[in-house]
Design a protein around this motif. Structure first.
Motif, short mmCIF file in Angstrom:
data_model
loop_
_atom_site.label_atom_id
_atom_site.label_comp_id
_atom_site.label_asym_id
_atom_site.label_seq_id
_atom_site.Cartn_x
_atom_site.Cartn_y
_atom_site.Cartn_z
N SER A 214 0.83 -1.21 0.00
CA SER A 214 0.00 0.00 0.00
C SER A 214 0.86 1.26 0.00
O SER A 214 0.56 2.24 -0.69
CB SER A 214 -0.93 0.00 1.22
N ASP A 215 1.93 1.24 0.80
CA ASP A 215 2.85 2.38 0.83
C ASP A 215 3.46 2.62 -0.55
O ASP A 215 3.54 3.77 -1.02
CB ASP A 215 3.97 2.13 1.84
N LEU A 216 3.88 1.54 -1.18
CA LEU A 216 4.53 1.68 -2.49
C LEU A 216 3.55 2.23 -3.52
O LEU A 216 3.90 3.11 -4.32
CB LEU A 216 5.07 0.32 -2.94
N VAL A 217 2.30 1.75 -3.51
CA VAL A 217 1.29 2.27 -4.43
C VAL A 217 1.05 3.76 -4.18
O VAL A 217 0.97 4.56 -5.13
CB VAL A 217 -0.03 1.49 -4.26
N HIS A 218 0.96 4.12 -2.90
CA HIS A 218 0.74 5.54 -2.56
C HIS A 218 1.86 6.43 -3.09
O HIS A 218 1.60 7.49 -3.67
CB HIS A 218 0.64 5.67 -1.03
N HIS A 219 3.09 6.00 -2.91
CA HIS A 219 4.22 6.84 -3.33
C HIS A 219 4.42 6.82 -4.85
O HIS A 219 4.95 7.79 -5.41
CB HIS A 219 5.48 6.40 -2.60
N LEU A 220 4.00 5.74 -5.49
CA LEU A 220 4.03 5.74 -6.95
C LEU A 220 3.06 6.78 -7.50
O LEU A 220 3.38 7.52 -8.45
CB LEU A 220 3.68 4.35 -7.48
N SER B 60 6.73 9.94 -5.30
CA SER B 60 7.66 10.16 -4.19
C SER B 60 8.33 8.85 -3.77
O SER B 60 8.61 8.65 -2.59
CB SER B 60 6.92 10.79 -3.01
N VAL B 61 8.54 7.96 -4.74
CA VAL B 61 9.12 6.65 -4.44
C VAL B 61 10.53 6.80 -3.86
O VAL B 61 10.94 6.03 -2.98
CB VAL B 61 9.15 5.76 -5.69
N ASP B 62 11.28 7.80 -4.34
CA ASP B 62 12.64 8.00 -3.83
C ASP B 62 12.63 8.27 -2.33
O ASP B 62 13.53 7.83 -1.60
CB ASP B 62 13.32 9.15 -4.57
N LYS B 63 11.63 9.02 -1.86
CA LYS B 63 11.51 9.31 -0.44
C LYS B 63 11.28 8.02 0.34
O LYS B 63 11.88 7.80 1.40
CB LYS B 63 10.35 10.28 -0.20
N LYS C 281 12.13 4.97 -0.60
CA LYS C 281 13.35 4.17 -0.66
C LYS C 281 14.37 4.64 0.37
O LYS C 281 15.00 3.84 1.05
CB LYS C 281 13.96 4.25 -2.06
N ARG C 282 14.54 5.96 0.47
CA ARG C 282 15.51 6.51 1.44
C ARG C 282 15.12 6.12 2.85
O ARG C 282 15.98 5.79 3.67
CB ARG C 282 15.59 8.03 1.30
N TYR C 283 13.80 6.17 3.15
CA TYR C 283 13.37 5.84 4.50
C TYR C 283 13.69 4.38 4.84
O TYR C 283 14.32 4.10 5.86
CB TYR C 283 11.87 6.08 4.66
N TYR C 284 13.25 3.47 4.00
CA TYR C 284 13.43 2.05 4.30
C TYR C 284 14.90 1.65 4.32
O TYR C 284 15.32 0.82 5.12
CB TYR C 284 12.66 1.19 3.31
N ARG C 285 15.68 2.22 3.42
CA ARG C 285 17.09 1.80 3.33
C ARG C 285 17.97 2.44 4.40
O ARG C 285 19.15 2.10 4.51
CB ARG C 285 17.61 2.10 1.93
N ASN C 286 17.39 3.36 5.18
CA ASN C 286 18.13 3.94 6.31
C ASN C 286 17.73 3.31 7.64
O ASN C 286 18.18 3.76 8.70
CB ASN C 286 17.91 5.45 6.37
N LEU C 287 16.89 2.29 7.59
CA LEU C 287 16.50 1.61 8.82
C LEU C 287 17.63 0.74 9.34
O LEU C 287 18.42 0.20 8.58
CB LEU C 287 15.27 0.73 8.56
N ASP C 288 17.69 0.60 10.65
CA ASP C 288 18.64 -0.34 11.26
C ASP C 288 18.02 -1.74 11.36
O ASP C 288 18.72 -2.74 11.27
CB ASP C 288 19.04 0.14 12.66
N ILE C 289 16.70 -1.78 11.57
CA ILE C 289 16.00 -3.06 11.72
C ILE C 289 14.67 -2.97 10.99
O ILE C 289 13.89 -2.03 11.21
CB ILE C 289 15.75 -3.39 13.21
N LEU C 290 14.40 -3.95 10.15
CA LEU C 290 13.12 -4.03 9.45
C LEU C 290 12.46 -5.36 9.78
O LEU C 290 13.05 -6.42 9.58
CB LEU C 290 13.32 -3.92 7.93
N LEU C 291 11.24 -5.29 10.31
CA LEU C 291 10.45 -6.47 10.65
C LEU C 291 9.28 -6.55 9.68
O LEU C 291 8.47 -5.61 9.60
CB LEU C 291 9.94 -6.37 12.09
N VAL C 292 9.18 -7.65 8.95
CA VAL C 292 8.15 -7.79 7.91
C VAL C 292 7.29 -9.01 8.22
O VAL C 292 7.80 -10.13 8.32
CB VAL C 292 8.78 -7.93 6.51
N ASP C 293 5.99 -8.80 8.34
CA ASP C 293 5.06 -9.89 8.66
C ASP C 293 4.33 -10.37 7.41
O ASP C 293 3.96 -9.58 6.55
CB ASP C 293 4.04 -9.38 9.69
N ASP C 294 4.15 -11.69 7.29
CA ASP C 294 3.35 -12.32 6.23
C ASP C 294 3.88 -12.03 4.83
O ASP C 294 3.18 -11.49 3.97
CB ASP C 294 1.89 -11.85 6.32
#
Length: 468
Positions: free
Chosen positions: A209-215, A219-222, A224-237
């Motif tokens: 949903s986030d990706l669709v919104h930013h497409l 603002s997809v670059d924004k 990408k910058r957010y997710y790739r600057n995370l120290d820990i990413l927890l992804v469910d399902d």
């Protein structure tokens, strides 16, 4: 936050109505039951669903029937259409099976007082998303057992030293076994012990949903910058990424970027990576670290879960009743939690103590019947051999030592109980034994089960493993 109005049944903090033997609730009990229902729904609904349909409902009055105020008729209808069964587990119901609840429709939103303090803002990430971890899902209240001990240790290791070991950590298992619990447990631990680390916990559907919104907003670059600057990413399902190639590609690129920076990733799924319909590249990335399975809890673990949940809700659950429930409900933890909530609500409303008769009356529809179509003599021998630490070949052999003969008799007992075949055919599977030998074994074990609790639990665990 859920808002409540004081009921006319209260005066200076004292309860006027008391619980009666006719099944009616006192005002305090009614409000407690409503609070329990709200807490139960908050742990089961998505955040958006809870905020839209449950949180706006206000508890008004605890007289018979309980009165709730809803902002409009749509909320009332949604509640009855989607959660009537759950409401019936918490509140009394009429002869037609409808929950005994009265609704008030709020005509208009009350104006807030000018001097009232502004609501506290919800904690958000730098990306503007709410960072939510279920307060019930911590390592401290995760019940360990043989089926999940290893994966809990791995999750705790990841939370203690993010990016240093088991990266990525891939947790897979069936519905309701504790995958999300461990994911949120990692989040709570990191927030407490590593508060400076940037962490995000998100479902795969929310990521899409986030990706669709930013497409749409270019603002997809924004993002990408957010997710790739995370120290820990927890992804469910992660299984919801299947058959969505464009989203999978973007996720895989983000996945690689984080791994290359030694930033921690934890992923949950209902299947192992190799069984997901994802690209070879994506599967290979997820198999880089540790792939761990969380299995169905065994009997003792289920009993511990039941007793813990009962203690949390103030329900006195005798040990023998806990074992009885655990022997009949064994697919997942959520069913055990639902059983305790249903049992607790009924016993409080009807002023009854927990007994086997009450359990049979309230929980019988939740009890699971064995599936016999997939059961074979090989499966029975394998399960018995595993339980008693002997070889399958010994069970088929002629050794008369107690260490072998006793498990063999248990295997014969289970074979007669679970297989719809002739005694002669079953007996021949045990190294050519006669049907009279098999019948003798069945009678002996049947008699011992009546008086030996340890044997009864061993046989029950073995049987559940066979029928799983």
């Amino acid at each position: 936050m859920l808002r409540r109005k004081k009921s006319p049944q209260f005066h200076c903090g004292k309860i006027v109505n008391n619980f009666t033997g006719n099944g009616y609730m006192s005002a305090q009990i009614a409000e407690d039951v409503w609070s329990n229902f709200v807490s139960f729904m908050e742990n089961r609904c998505s955040r958006a669903e809870f905020e839209n349909w449950i949180a706006p409902i206000e508890y008004v009055d605890g007289s018979d029937p309980v009165t709730l105020q809803v902002p409009n008729v749509f909320v009332q209808q949604y509640l009855l259409d989607n959660y009537k069964e759950t409401l019936n587990n918490f509140f009394p119901k009429d002869k037609k099976g409808e929950p005994l609840i009265s609704f008030l429709i709020k005509e208009q939103e009350k104006q807030k007082k000018k001097n009232s303090p502004p609501p506290k803002p919800k904690k958000k990430t730098d990306f503007g998303q709410e960072l939510f971890f279920n307060t019930s899902y911590t390592f401290e209240n995760f019940i360990e057992g043989p089926s999940n001990q290893f994966i809990k240790s791995a999750a705790l290791g990841v939370a203690s030293r993010p990016g240093k070991s088991y990266n990525p950590l891939f947790i897979h298992g069936g519905v309701g076994l504790g995958k999300t619990h461990l994911l949120h447990g990692i989040g709570h631990y990191v927030k407490k012990h590593h508060p400076k680390l940037k962490i995000q916990c998100i479902t795969t559907e929310a990521f899409i949903s986030d990706l669709v919104h930013h497409l749409r907003n270019k603002s997809v670059d924004k993002m990408k910058r957010y997710y790739r600057n995370l120290d820990i990413l927890l992804v469910d399902d992660i299984q919801f990424l299947q058959n969505r190639l464009n989203f999978e590609e973007e996720f895989c690129n983000m996945f690689e970027a984080l791994i290359n920076q030694n930033n921690q990733i934890v992923v949950t799924s209902d299947k192992p990576p190799g069984q997901l319909q994802l690209s070879e590249r994506m599967v290979a990335r997820m198999e880089w670290g540790l792939v761990a399975h969380i299995g169905t809890p065994d009997l003792e673990t289920r009993v511990a879960i039941l007793q813990y949940k009962a203690e949390q809700t103030g329900l006195h659950l005798p040990s023998n009743i806990a074992f009885y429930i655990a022997e009949h409900i064994y697919n997942n933890v959520r069913q055990l939690e639902g059983a305790i909530n249903r049992l607790g609500a009924y016993c409080r409303l009807m002023n009854l103590a927990v007994s086997k008769e009450v359990v049979d009356s309230i929980l019988s529809e939740m009890f699971q019947a064995p599936v016999r179509s997939k059961i074979s003599i090989d499966r029975i021998l394998h399960s018995v051999a595993s339980m008693f630490n002997v070889r399958e070949s010994d069970l088929r052999g002629s050794s008369r030592t107690k260490e072998i003969a006793y498990p063999r008799q248990i295997a014969m007992y289970l074979a007669k109980e679970l297989l719809g075949e002739s005694l002669v055919k079953i007996a021949s599977s045990f190294g050519g034994k006669t049907h009279s030998t098999l019948l003798h074994a069945w009678k002996k074990i049947s008699a011992q089960l009546e008086k030996d609790d340890v044997l009864r639990r061993q046989v029950q665990m073995t049987r559940q493993n066979i029928e799983a």
